[in-house]
Design a protein around this motif. Structure first.
Motif, PDB file in Angstrom:
ATOM      1  N   PRO A   1      44.225  39.229  39.473  1.00 43.79           N
ATOM      2  CA  PRO A   1      45.556  38.637  39.558  1.00 43.79           C
ATOM      3  C   PRO A   1      46.312  38.967  40.840  1.00 43.79           C
ATOM      4  CG  PRO A   1      45.568  40.496  38.054  1.00 43.79           C
ATOM      5  CD  PRO A   1      44.129  40.241  38.402  1.00 43.79           C
TER       6      PRO A   1
ATOM      7  N   THR B   1      43.336  36.144  33.740  1.00 41.72           N
ATOM      8  CA  THR B   1      43.264  37.435  34.404  1.00 41.72           C
ATOM      9  C   THR B   1      42.013  38.202  33.990  1.00 41.72           C
ATOM     10  OG1 THR B   1      44.439  39.516  34.778  1.00 41.72           O
ATOM     11  CG2 THR B   1      44.654  38.530  32.604  1.00 41.72           C
TER      12      THR B   1
ATOM     13  N   PRO C   1      47.167  33.884  34.789  1.00 44.52           N
ATOM     14  CA  PRO C   1      46.685  34.974  35.651  1.00 44.52           C
ATOM     15  C   PRO C   1      47.600  36.203  35.621  1.00 44.52           C
ATOM     16  CG  PRO C   1      47.874  33.391  36.978  1.00 44.52           C
ATOM     17  CD  PRO C   1      47.933  32.876  35.548  1.00 44.52           C
TER      18      PRO C   1
END
Length: 332
Positions: free
Chosen positions: A280, A261, A238
């Protein structure tokens, strides 16, 4: 960037592409940085080595990875046609580092073609350097589908002595702010199930140490990465931004579900069936994404199918076409 004795995981994507180009019958001479150590001096050595190699080798075409410094080193070392791949930080540097804009503009103007590893990065490059518009192609780094293939997770865990109670989550890469590792750790702790393993090292290691059900392995050679992915149920990347997202693609090719992400390249290849894209910076969304990915099939063959479209052999073929075009018509 290229793998070396001290840093075998450095620039593996460059070595993989080089291997495939060589397999297609091309002769390659290298000028590379093969260590993370050495500070600015390693880049000065790159300029020196590029000039030395170019004089001895007399290339038909120069192919550089990263606009600056490698692209600039190639542009200064030889009059051969130049093709250069932008990977992300080199584009970000244009707006943040003194002298980077002028040097990068020089490389872009000199290049026959600029390759960007994602459409997202192509757009960013066009925004900061309009000279790149119209001469940029999108070709990602590709994934080795033979090395990253579905494997029995229990066998991989035995090999690594990885004992897991519940879902096995894995994060690959630097333990850095950009990789968003602290927010991932907090989301995992809030969810309260499974084991989270970090493979990599970096400045935030101390902040991750001592947490319950979180394991820090440190940096491993790229040859070991397929086994770590095979041992996982979900691979989590992420990052605050990811110009491409090779580790995510490698996990998908290995039939592992992913949390990735939504900033950068991953939205271009992560499908709803193969994983979960997440903001994120959204803590609650990240907790939910871990649960959603954990509920996907194991193995996740949809991820394997999506990853197959990014076979490194095909990406090398596309790069080859651009290199040959540059040789035929350097002004193209």
């Amino acid at each position: 960037m290229y793998p070396g004795p001290d840093d075998p995981d450095l620039g593996v994507f460059v070595a993989n592409l080089e291997r495939e180009l060589a397999a297609r019958g091309h002769e390659i001479a290298r000028a590379v940085v093969s260590t993370r150590a050495g500070g600015p001096g390693r880049h000065l050595r790159l300029f020196r080595d590029a000039r030395r190699v170019a004089r001895a080798f007399q290339p038909d075409v120069a192919y550089a990875h990263f606009l600056v410094p490698a692209g600039l080193a190639a542009a200064l070392a030889t009059h051969a046609p130049l093709v250069v791949t932008a990977h992300g930080q080199d584009v970000a540097n244009v707006g943040t580092k003194v002298g980077a804009r002028r040097a990068t503009r020089r490389v872009v103007r000199r290049a026959s073609t600029v390759i960007a590893v994602s459409r997202w990065l192509q757009d960013r490059l066009g925004e900061v350097l309009p000279d790149a518009r119209g001469k940029t192609e999108v070709i990602d780094c590709g994934v080795d589908l033979e090395r990253f293939a579905p494997r029995d997770p229990m066998a991989a865990r035995r090999e690594l002595e990885w004992t897991a109670d519940g879902t096995s989550f894995l994060c690959l890469g630097a333990l850095s702010e950009r990789k968003n590792v602290l927010r991932l750790a907090r989301a995992f702790e809030r969810r309260g199930e499974g084991v989270l393993t970090f493979v990599g090292d970096g400045p935030l290691r101390g902040a991750l140490e001592g947490r319950e059900r979180i394991r820090l392995v440190g940096r491993v050679g790229h040859d070991e990465v397929p086994t770590w992915i095979a041992a996982a149920d979900v691979v989590c990347q992420p990052s605050l931004s990811e110009p491409f997202g090779l580790a995510t693609l490698e996990a998908m090719a290995s039939a592992r579900s992913v949390v990735a992400t939504n900033v950068g390249g991953p939205p271009e290849f992560v499908t709803p069936e193969s994983g979960v894209l997440v903001d994120p910076l959204d803590d609650d969304a990240l907790v939910a994404a871990l649960s959603q990915a954990a509920a996907l099939p194991r193995p996740n063959l949809a991820g394997r199918a999506a990853g197959a479209g990014h076979d490194v052999k095909r990406q090398a073929e596309r790069v080859e076409e651009i290199l040959l075009k540059a040789v035929r018509d350097p002004r193209a």
